[in-house]
Design a protein around this motif. Structure first.
Motif, PDB file in Angstrom:
ATOM      1  N   TYR A 281      29.671  44.308  61.782  1.00  0.00           N
ATOM      2  CA  TYR A 281      28.737  43.663  60.965  1.00  0.00           C
ATOM      3  C   TYR A 281      27.475  43.437  61.529  1.00  0.00           C
ATOM      4  N   HIS A 341      31.689  40.741  53.970  1.00  0.00           N
ATOM      5  CA  HIS A 341      30.937  39.795  55.022  1.00  0.00           C
ATOM      6  C   HIS A 341      31.659  38.715  55.515  1.00  0.00           C
ATOM      7  N   ARG A 352      25.271  34.680  58.237  1.00  0.00           N
ATOM      8  CA  ARG A 352      25.726  35.521  57.532  1.00  0.00           C
ATOM      9  C   ARG A 352      25.987  36.962  58.372  1.00  0.00           C
ATOM     10  N   VAL A 354      26.812  40.936  57.619  1.00  0.00           N
ATOM     11  CA  VAL A 354      27.293  41.816  56.541  1.00  0.00           C
ATOM     12  C   VAL A 354      28.138  42.963  57.028  1.00  0.00           C
ATOM     13  N   ARG A 355      29.230  43.505  56.345  1.00  0.00           N
ATOM     14  CA  ARG A 355      29.938  44.635  57.085  1.00  0.00           C
ATOM     15  C   ARG A 355      29.255  45.690  56.524  1.00  0.00           C
TER      16      ARG A 355
END
Length: 357
Positions: A281, A341, A352, A354-355
């Motif tokens: 991520y 995510h 956060r 995010v993948r």
């Protein structure tokens, strides 16, 4: 339910944020007063990779304002210890403290951190070095005295928060031995306990002007089957000065904390569900900087490695939500059930990750 858990987590950790985040963000005074006498590059920036300085007698000079740069062992100092090597009552106490989210921790109660100050990335320490004495002055107004005059540790010291320390040089490495820590203190944020038999050995090695490696060995045979050693990176703080921090000053949060925090799940999350979350991520932290987070599945548990600092175990609230030493981590999926995510929630704010596709 999710909003209730987040609200409770935020109330529980409002005090921690006040106690820990403020020094890390406010950081210093004299913002426009460059540190004198340090090596600089051609453009005037501090040269942190220059050679480490030495004292007139040829010893490494550790003087300066230092900060630890990773919170893995501050969260869980026993991250590399097999749970079978911990007394069952101590492991149960740690789990209880984790379920209560540190409501009785040293940070929450505004007490000195004790051993945890050695691993805390939220505490700056100024080293003052002389041939026979080294002082470590912490921004929370605690201090440590390291006697370099050849004396030995007392065999039966009166327990204290920061312990008693003697030091010696092993080549270019400063070796500090400490004992006499009150068992009221915790070893880390998660709440690993210790007894008054605890002995700590630190080895400080300044690699260059701006970087120091700290190895800490802990030994407490009444709880832990064998000693273990951790390594903590430290960086020199330059062109800034330390800002004092008094935890009890204007403190208004403790009385609003719930006596019981959100419950961790007592049921195991299916391995096939956990496996969906494993991956890489791109994580944007509260400061706006981006780091890579690796989420891995080991046996039947998820682990979170932020920026290559080491694995930290995620404890489940539910099939999607987990605790990371106080942070509420929730994984999100799209309409096809693919993980997109994760969101991190704490009193400081929301982050956060995010993948990657």
């Amino acid at each position: 339910m999710r909003n209730h858990i987040i609200a409770v987590v935020k109330r529980l950790f409002a005090m921690l944020v006040f106690a820990c985040a403020l020094p890390a963000t406010a950081g210093a005074q004299w913002l426009h007063h460059p540190t004198p006498g340090i090596p600089r590059t051609a453009d005037g920036k501090p040269n942190l990779t220059a050679a480490a300085p030495r004292t007139p007698d040829g010893r490494p000079d550790l003087s300066g304002l230092w900060q630890r740069t990773s919170d893995r062992y501050y969260n869980n100092i026993a991250a590399d210890v097999d749970s079978k090597d911990i007394q069952p009552w101590a492991e149960a106490l740690t789990q209880q403290r984790m379920r209560e989210f540190g409501k009785d921790s040293m940070e929450t109660l505004c007490l000195p951190l004790g051993v945890a100050a050695t691993t805390s990335p939220f505490r700056e320490s100024r080293f003052v070095q002389t041939p026979t004495f080294i002082a470590m002055l912490n921004d929370d107004l605690t201090h440590r005295q390291i006697f370099m005059d050849g004396r030995q540790l007392e065999k039966d010291p009166n327990p204290s928060w920061m312990g008693y320390s003697v030091g010696r040089w092993d080549g270019d490495t400063l070796v500090v031995e400490s004992n006499g820590f009150t068992e009221r203190s915790w070893l880390d944020w998660d709440g690993h306990p210790h007894t008054e038999s605890l002995r700590m050995t630190e080895r400080y090695r300044r690699r260059d002007f701006g970087h120091m490696e700290l190895q800490v060995t802990l030994e407490d045979p009444k709880i832990y089957a064998k000693p273990w050693t951790i390594t903590i990176p430290m960086e020199l703080v330059v062109d800034l000065e330390m800002l004092e921090f008094v935890c009890t000053e204007n403190e208004k949060d403790r009385r609003r904390m719930d006596s019981k925090g959100p419950e961790l799940s007592t049921s195991a999350v299916p391995v096939r569900t956990l496996a969906k979350y494993a991956g890489t991520y791109d994580y944007v932290g509260l400061s706006g900087t981006t780091q890579v987070v690796e989420v891995t599945l080991v046996n039947d548990a998820l682990f979170f490695d932020q920026g290559g600092t080491g694995k930290q175990k995620l404890l489940p609230f539910s099939d999607k939500a987990f605790s990371l030493s106080g942070w509420y981590i929730e994984f999100a999926t799209d309409s096809q059930g693919a993980v997109t995510h994760f969101l991190g929630q704490a009193a400081e704010g929301e982050t956060r990750g995010v993948r990657r596709k």
